[in-house]
Design a protein around this motif. Structure first.
Motif, mmCIF file in Angstrom:
data_model
loop_
_atom_site.group_PDB
_atom_site.id
_atom_site.type_symbol
_atom_site.label_atom_id
_atom_site.label_comp_id
_atom_site.label_asym_id
_atom_site.label_seq_id
_atom_site.Cartn_x
_atom_site.Cartn_y
_atom_site.Cartn_z
ATOM 1 N N ALA A 1 -11.654 -6.059 -6.025
ATOM 2 C CA ALA A 1 -12.747 -5.172 -5.599
ATOM 3 C C ALA A 1 -13.283 -4.492 -6.851
ATOM 4 O O ALA A 1 -12.549 -3.785 -7.528
ATOM 5 N N LEU B 1 -7.199 4.675 -7.052
ATOM 6 C CA LEU B 1 -6.031 5.485 -6.719
ATOM 7 C C LEU B 1 -4.749 4.848 -7.232
ATOM 8 O O LEU B 1 -3.782 5.541 -7.532
ATOM 9 N N GLY C 1 0.866 10.333 -0.585
ATOM 10 C CA GLY C 1 -0.038 9.533 -1.379
ATOM 11 C C GLY C 1 -0.232 10.093 -2.771
ATOM 12 O O GLY C 1 -0.139 9.363 -3.743
ATOM 13 N N GLY D 1 -14.026 -1.133 -1.641
ATOM 14 C CA GLY D 1 -12.636 -1.494 -1.942
ATOM 15 C C GLY D 1 -12.149 -0.974 -3.278
ATOM 16 O O GLY D 1 -10.969 -1.075 -3.598
ATOM 17 N N ASP E 1 -4.814 7.772 4.813
ATOM 18 C CA ASP E 1 -4.324 6.421 4.527
ATOM 19 C C ASP E 1 -5.497 5.574 4.066
ATOM 20 O O ASP E 1 -6.502 5.461 4.757
ATOM 21 N N ILE E 2 -5.362 4.994 2.875
ATOM 22 C CA ILE E 2 -6.444 4.163 2.352
ATOM 23 C C ILE E 2 -6.174 2.725 2.787
ATOM 24 O O ILE E 2 -5.310 2.048 2.234
ATOM 25 N N THR E 3 -6.905 2.296 3.788
ATOM 26 C CA THR E 3 -6.652 0.947 4.309
ATOM 27 C C THR E 3 -7.817 0.007 4.038
ATOM 28 O O THR E 3 -7.825 -1.110 4.534
ATOM 29 N N SER E 4 -8.810 0.471 3.288
ATOM 30 C CA SER E 4 -9.946 -0.410 3.013
ATOM 31 C C SER E 4 -9.702 -1.167 1.721
ATOM 32 O O SER E 4 -8.933 -0.726 0.877
ATOM 33 N N ARG F 1 0.825 -1.209 0.000
ATOM 34 C CA ARG F 1 0.000 0.000 0.000
ATOM 35 C C ARG F 1 0.861 1.262 0.000
ATOM 36 O O ARG F 1 0.508 2.259 -0.622
ATOM 37 N N LEU G 1 -11.856 2.023 -4.175
ATOM 38 C CA LEU G 1 -11.063 3.250 -4.039
ATOM 39 C C LEU G 1 -9.575 2.955 -4.192
ATOM 40 O O LEU G 1 -8.846 3.693 -4.844
ATOM 41 N N ARG G 2 -9.115 1.841 -3.623
ATOM 42 C CA ARG G 2 -7.685 1.549 -3.712
ATOM 43 C C ARG G 2 -7.266 1.277 -5.150
ATOM 44 O O ARG G 2 -6.181 1.663 -5.567
ATOM 45 N N GLY H 1 1.225 4.278 -2.974
ATOM 46 C CA GLY H 1 0.793 5.609 -2.580
ATOM 47 C C GLY H 1 -0.548 5.629 -1.867
ATOM 48 O O GLY H 1 -1.170 6.677 -1.751
ATOM 49 N N LEU H 2 -1.015 4.481 -1.396
ATOM 50 C CA LEU H 2 -2.305 4.454 -0.699
ATOM 51 C C LEU H 2 -2.138 4.830 0.764
ATOM 52 O O LEU H 2 -3.041 5.379 1.388
ATOM 53 N N VAL H 3 -0.973 4.492 1.309
ATOM 54 C CA VAL H 3 -0.693 4.757 2.716
ATOM 55 C C VAL H 3 0.606 5.546 2.750
ATOM 56 O O VAL H 3 1.555 5.223 2.028
ATOM 57 N N ALA H 4 0.645 6.607 3.553
ATOM 58 C CA ALA H 4 1.856 7.421 3.639
ATOM 59 C C ALA H 4 2.815 6.817 4.658
ATOM 60 O O ALA H 4 2.402 6.486 5.766
#
Lengths: 324, 324
Positions: free
Chosen positions: A102, B154, B4, B148, B321-324, A67, B150-151, A71-74
């Motif tokens: 997904a 991005l 990100g 899900g 932070d995109i964690t989903s 992630r 979104l990840r 670039g999804l998580v910094a």
């Protein structure tokens, strides 16, 4: 080009076309708000052209690392580089499957791919239909292209996710647990697909908790445990850390042990009707001849090569699936 | 923490200075508190023509609009809203005729077909239209996060600022669609059930049918802007959750709380700061001449809400932070 020079062992299989690496991380750290450290000072170098296995038990920080790379998580600390480019320019050249498929359940497979293609600013509308058809063809979903995603089986969903990762010309493919939920047939197909993609020169970074799978598919591997890197290198160099042994099955373990010791093999151990020893530089057929020559009945003879699992156990002293 | 969005200018400049590596601490400083800006895809990319980036932006917006206006839920909401003016019109026609103590509104409507549009707006603008708008706008980011997708958007990479801009524009278009559907349905119903002709305004002045239609267009533009301002609030809430219903319900609670606060005379000082206060100002078009002051004040309030909540949404989404 990038100032980061390639490290790790001598490349194995496809040689990197240029000196730079597909992925480099230096001191990459992610501390989540609760204080939990998911990734701890990770130094990783993924050579271009490699099929890189990213191993570790569930919860070892593999997905968080991926992630961050996308670039999804910094990151909290540290730096990283993907394809030697700023992330915004690197990502169009990266295909990714992150933590399972997904998609929009009410859209067809092809419409879903069109949606994600539209999100890529470098993808061209004019060629989209062609590229989508090719990607679906490649994962064997052409027949189900018009079917709603809702009605896809788990295996089809996983394939669609891989198709989405193959929509454009990619220099790097990041696959997070790509064989999750696939039947043995599907697993084999994914493995074949990965090899085929790698043969075109694409770097493949594949995470898995299945050691055997990585061993079959990858040229390089890194092993994570509770957010830290415990080993990195070519599969050959990783396996080199654990010695190859010979195993003799016999009704006369004492005799066999005597012969093996006589031949100069180290660490001879007899357990029940099995005798094992470090093979060293000896040829197994010569050992067999010596045993037979000494009238030791041989019921079975095997060379036991170390698996990544042995490497892992050797490094951590624990079973692989034990969660920290 | 906005590494990100690799496409932000800060990151790219850095990428040029230290090829390949993206030092986290610096990215945080340079791009964390930047004001909302137009899609950044074009900004740092050297050869990419701006036209190409714009084309890609419209393509993503087109994809978004396609999803919104094909989704049955959103169409059902439009249909329900279109039904309300029909029901109101039929009820007024059935119960209004022959009744001697008709109220002002009923008299107005019975006297002229165009008045049904304004009556419908005053029924719908405070609750039902906001419901429809908050469903679409509240779902915008949270729905993708929850599913899900979104990840993958991005990682495509859609770009955070670019995706947020597309999501907001899409919600604004839906807000205008809601407004236009109500107006159109009311207009058609009015023309069928009631006499067409010159319109008598609240002030007693009579204007021509053409002028009346023009004033309806002004009212649609104004009410649409109000709904678009509400959409900004819902999109902002949507960036804080992965549960779309949370953002939708949150927006509705805000709307209802505002109505309650407006009903308390002691709190009259704060009513100018509440968004729904301005929704009903569309009746300024029924003055002669049109009360531009009232419309201008309302538009100023809508603009302020869009800027404020747009900034909140951007600040939250660009560093999340995109964690989903």
């Amino acid at each position: 080009m990038t100032t980061v020079t390639q490290e790790a062992g001598a490349p194995f299989g496809a040689a990197p076309p240029s000196g730079d690496a597909a992925i480099v991380t230096r001191g990459l750290t992610k501390r989540f708000k609760g204080g939990q450290v998911a990734v701890d000072a990770l130094d990783l170098t993924v050579p271009r052209g490699s099929v890189f296995g990213f191993l570790g038990p569930n919860g070892s920080g593999k997905t968080t690392t991926i992630r961050m790379l996308l670039g999804l998580v910094a990151p909290t600390e540290g730096e990283y580089s993907v394809l030697g480019l700023p992330l915004g320019r690197a990502l169009p050249k990266v295909g990714a499957v992150v933590e399972g498929p997904a998609f929009y359940p009410y859209l067809s497979g092809a419409a879903n791919l069109m949606r994600f293609d539209a999100a890529d600013p470098t993808a061209r509308r004019a060629t989209a239909a062609r590229r989508i058809a090719d990607a679906l063809e490649r994962v064997g979903l052409s027949a189900a292209a018009g079917k709603r995603y809702r009605n896809y089986s788990l295996g089809m969903r996983q394939r669609l996710a891989i198709a989405a990762a193959l929509l454009g010309p990619r220099e790097l493919l990041v696959l997070d647990e790509p064989t999750n939920g696939l039947d043995p047939q599907g697993t084999r197909e994914v493995r074949a697909l990965v090899k085929e993609i790698a043969a075109d020169g694409t770097t493949v970074f594949v995470s898995s908790h299945l050691l055997a799978e990585v061993e079959q598919m990858c040229t390089h591997a890194a092993i994570m445990r509770t957010g830290r890197l415990v080993a990195e290198g070519t599969i050959a160099s990783l396996n080199g850390g654990v010695v190859t042994r010979i195993r003799v099955e016999t009704p006369d373990p004492a005799g066999a042990a005597r012969v093996l010791t006589g031949l100069g093999l180290a660490d001879v151990r007899a357990e029940g009707r099995e005798v094992t020893a470090e093979l060293g530089g000896h040829a197994p057929e010569r050992i067999n001849a010596a045993l037979v020559g000494e009238d030791v009945a041989v019921r079975g003879l095997a060379v036991v090569r170390p698996s990544l699992e042995d490497v892992f156990v050797g490094l951590t002293g624990e079973g692989f699936d034990v969660d920290g | 923490m906005s590494t990100g969005d690799g496409a932000t200018p800060g990151t790219a400049t850095l990428g040029r200075r230290t090829p390949g590596l993206v030092p986290v601490t610096e990215t945080m400083r340079t791009s964390e508190r930047r004001a909302p800006e137009p899609p950044p895809a074009a900004a740092p990319e050297p050869p990419e023509p701006a036209a190409r980036a714009m084309g890609a932006f419209w393509r993503l917006l087109g994809s978004e609009l396609g999803l919104t206006f094909r989704r049955p839920r959103n169409l059902v909401m439009l249909a329900v809203l279109a039904m309300v003016p029909v029901v109101v019109g039929v009820a007024l026609r059935a119960f209004g005729s022959g009744d001697d103590d008709m109220s002002g509104i009923v008299q107005d409507v019975a006297g002229n077909s165009l008045m049904l549009t304004f009556v419908s707006f005053s029924f719908l603008v405070l609750l039902l239209m906001p419901v429809a708008v908050s469903v679409v706008a509240g779902d915008s980011i949270a729905g993708e996060a929850g599913g899900g997708t979104l990840r993958y958007l991005l990682a495509a990479p859609a770009g955070r600022t670019r995706l947020l801009a597309v999501k907001y524009l899409n919600a604004a278009v839906y807000a205008y669609a809601v407004t236009a559907v109500v107006a159109l349905s009311a207009l058609v119903t009015g023309l069928i059930l009631f006499p067409a002709g010159d319109v008598t305004l609240l002030s007693g002045t009579t204007i021509s049918l053409g002028d009346g239609l023009l004033r309806i267009a002004v009212a649609v533009a104004y009410v649409g802007a109000g709904m678009a301002a509400l959409a900004a609030v819902a999109v902002a809430l949507s960036t804080f959750t992965e549960v779309p219903i949370g953002a939708i319900a949150g927006t509705m609670v805000l709307v209802i709380v505002c109505q309650v606060l407006r009903a308390i005379p002691e709190l009259a000082v704060i009513t100018p700061y509440l968004l729904p206060t301005w929704f009903t100002n569309f009746d300024a078009v029924l003055r002669a001449p049109i009360d531009m002051g009232a419309l201008g004040e309302g538009l100023l309030a809508f603009g302020a809400y869009i800027v404020l909540f747009g900034s909140i949404a951007w600040a939250r989404f660009s560093g999340k932070d995109i964690t989903s």
